[in-house]
Design an enzyme around this catalytic site. Structure first.
Site, PDB file in Angstrom:
ATOM      1  N   ASP A  82       0.849  -1.191   0.000  1.00 43.65           N
ATOM      2  CA  ASP A  82       0.000   0.000   0.000  1.00 43.65           C
ATOM      3  C   ASP A  82       0.893   1.253   0.000  1.00 43.65           C
ATOM      4  O   ASP A  82       1.841   1.341   0.782  1.00 43.65           O
ATOM      5  CB  ASP A  82      -0.867  -0.047   1.271  1.00 43.65           C
ATOM      6  CG  ASP A  82      -1.960   0.999   1.293  1.00 43.65           C
ATOM      7  OD1 ASP A  82      -2.422   1.401   0.207  1.00 43.65           O
ATOM      8  OD2 ASP A  82      -2.359   1.397   2.402  1.00 43.65           O
ATOM      9  N   ASP A 104       2.782   5.070  -5.463  1.00 42.09           N
ATOM     10  CA  ASP A 104       2.084   6.322  -5.164  1.00 42.09           C
ATOM     11  C   ASP A 104       3.016   7.493  -5.452  1.00 42.09           C
ATOM     12  O   ASP A 104       3.795   7.905  -4.602  1.00 42.09           O
ATOM     13  CB  ASP A 104       1.617   6.332  -3.708  1.00 42.09           C
ATOM     14  CG  ASP A 104       0.913   7.632  -3.355  1.00 42.09           C
ATOM     15  OD1 ASP A 104       0.813   8.514  -4.243  1.00 42.09           O
ATOM     16  OD2 ASP A 104       0.467   7.783  -2.207  1.00 42.09           O
ATOM     17  N   ALA A 212     -11.351   5.232   2.875  1.00 44.45           N
ATOM     18  CA  ALA A 212     -12.777   4.868   2.790  1.00 44.45           C
ATOM     19  C   ALA A 212     -13.386   4.431   4.125  1.00 44.45           C
ATOM     20  O   ALA A 212     -14.537   4.000   4.169  1.00 44.45           O
ATOM     21  CB  ALA A 212     -12.951   3.761   1.753  1.00 44.45           C
ATOM     22  N   THR A 256      -8.210   2.648   9.046  1.00 43.66           N
ATOM     23  CA  THR A 256      -8.645   3.316  10.279  1.00 43.66           C
ATOM     24  C   THR A 256      -9.748   2.547  11.014  1.00 43.66           C
ATOM     25  O   THR A 256      -9.704   2.414  12.246  1.00 43.66           O
ATOM     26  CB  THR A 256      -9.125   4.748   9.938  1.00 43.66           C
ATOM     27  OG1 THR A 256      -8.006   5.462   9.396  1.00 43.66           O
ATOM     28  CG2 THR A 256      -9.657   5.466  11.149  1.00 43.66           C
TER      29      THR A 256
HETATM   30  P1  13P Z   1      -8.618   4.966   6.022  1.00 49.06           P
HETATM   31  O1  13P Z   1      -7.685   5.797   6.836  1.00 49.06           O
HETATM   32  O2  13P Z   1      -9.878   5.705   5.700  1.00 49.06           O
HETATM   33  O3  13P Z   1      -8.889   3.639   6.609  1.00 49.06           O
HETATM   34  O4  13P Z   1      -7.904   4.710   4.597  1.00 49.06           O
HETATM   35  C1  13P Z   1      -6.973   3.678   4.454  1.00 49.06           C
HETATM   36  C2  13P Z   1      -6.221   3.741   3.168  1.00 49.06           C
HETATM   37  O5  13P Z   1      -6.545   4.445   2.238  1.00 49.06           O
HETATM   38  C3  13P Z   1      -5.041   2.871   3.058  1.00 49.06           C
HETATM   39  O6  13P Z   1      -4.379   3.041   1.850  1.00 49.06           O
HETATM   40  O1  G3H Z   2      -2.920   4.881   3.827  1.00 48.99           O
HETATM   41  C1  G3H Z   2      -2.146   4.543   4.698  1.00 48.99           C
HETATM   42  C2  G3H Z   2      -2.492   3.451   5.622  1.00 48.99           C
HETATM   43  O2  G3H Z   2      -3.498   3.853   6.501  1.00 48.99           O
HETATM   44  C3  G3H Z   2      -1.252   2.943   6.305  1.00 48.99           C
HETATM   45  O3  G3H Z   2      -0.814   3.809   7.274  1.00 48.99           O
HETATM   46  O4  G3H Z   2       1.620   4.289   6.884  1.00 48.99           O
HETATM   47  O5  G3H Z   2       0.594   4.395   9.202  1.00 48.99           O
HETATM   48  O6  G3H Z   2       0.944   2.193   8.068  1.00 48.99           O
HETATM   49  P1  G3H Z   2       0.676   3.657   7.898  1.00 48.99           P
HETATM   50 ZN    ZN Z   3      -4.484   5.029   1.139  1.00 40.65          ZN
END
Ligand code: 13P
Ligand code: G3H
Ligand code: ZN
Length: 308
Positions: A82, A104, A212, A256
């Protein structure tokens, strides 16, 4: 079954017009909660791991855990990096068995974003790994003060079309009014659904919604009851998520909501049983709460039953 790519999961979702959750993990309990939910809901699932999560848990530990989880599961599981922002982290993920990565470069100018994305696509596709890119900036609608700024921040549909033509990405994250974390809106929580529709008409690959989480009021209330301080926390309501999926979103990123669910359960256990010092007695309920939230998300996204 063995790990699958994100593309395999999302192409089905796009055809079937439903969403699939990408749920972030940092440790074993979150992973187990998510996989148990996917099994019970018979839903495909994407396990998302940030660069920070790789650093926290160690990429080898992450891969080993997710590989075992996927092989034991009867539903398709993808392992996805991610918000990959650094070339070395993207290579690390690919070398360690991730089946999908996100590049990204959304903070870079358009041409630079295209060039960086293409570099990652070339590497990833050569070894059968699929790629998500991002165009536009995630910013809460409250932070956008006028129309010009809105156009500068949210994903421009024509740019999205050009971006997909110039790269060979498998999925595209778009900015339509969400933001990361627990404080997404001060006023009315509303996404730019028309923008999603316009982009989906122009772009023939799965679209991704970051930021989301719903910041589920009952969970926030429970965590607050047991001492958490989250004043003003607000997320994306379920009806907006449904509309976004109808408009063409296929992958929905949730971090989140799982953090809050785990927090609420752990706080409750620690407060109600102060004599307990067995970690299984508070981490286990945390895992259970993660599972319950993920199951609800899968039903909301429409992915329940799709891996039956
Ligand atoms: P939230 O903070 O809304 O859960 O989004 C998570 C996210 O986009 C991880 O890439
Ligand atoms: O979009 C990001 C995710 O919520 C991951 O967050 O970089 O604190 O692990 P993090
Ligand atoms: Zn994200």
């Amino acid at each position: 079954m063995p790990l699958v790519t994100m593309k395999e999961i999302l192409e089905e979702a796009r055809k079937g017009k439903y969403g699939v959750g990408a749920f972030n993990i940092n440790n074993m309990e979150f992973l187990q909660g998510i996989i148990e939910a996917a099994e019970e809901e018979k839903s495909p699932v994407i396990i998302a791991v940030s660069e920070g999560a790789m650093k926290y848990a160690g990429v080898e530990y992450i891969y080993a855990m997710v590989k075992v989880a996927a092989e034991k599961a009867s539903v398709p599981v993808a392992l996805h990096l991610d918000h990959g922002k650094h070339w070395d982290k993207i290579v690390l993920a690919i070398r360690n068995g991730f089946t999908s990565v996100m590049i990204d470069a959304s903070d870079k100018p358009f041409d630079e974003n295209v060039a960086i994305t293409n570099k990652v696509v070339d590497l990833a596709h050569a070894v059968g790994v699929t790629v998500e890119a991002e165009l536009g900036r995630l910013a809460g609608v409250e932070d956008i003060v006028n129309v010009d700024e809105k156009e500068a921040i949210l994903t421009n549909p024509e740019d999205a079309k050009r971006f997909v033509e110039l790269t060979d990405v498998d999925a595209l994250a778009v900015a339509v009014g969400t933001s990361h974390g627990a404080y997404k809106f001060k006023g009315e929580p509303k996404l730019d659904i028309e923008r999603v529709k316009t982009i989906a008409d122009l772009v023939q690959i799965p679209l991704v919604l970051h930021g989301a989480s719903g910041v589920i009021p009952e969970i926030v209330e429970l965590a607050t009851k047991y001492g958490a301080k989250l004043p003003g926390a607000k997320g994306v309501p379920d009806d907006q998520i449904k509309l976004a999926i109808e408009a063409g979103i296929c992958k929905i990123n949730i971090d989140t909501d799982l953090r809050l669910a785990f927090l609420a359960a752990v706080r409750r256990e620690l407060t109600e049983k102060p004599e307990n010092f067995d970690p299984r007695k508070y981490l286990g309920p945390g895992r259970e709460m993660v599972k319950e939230v993920v199951k609800k998300k899968m039903r909301l996204f429409g992915s329940s039953g799709k891996a039956a």
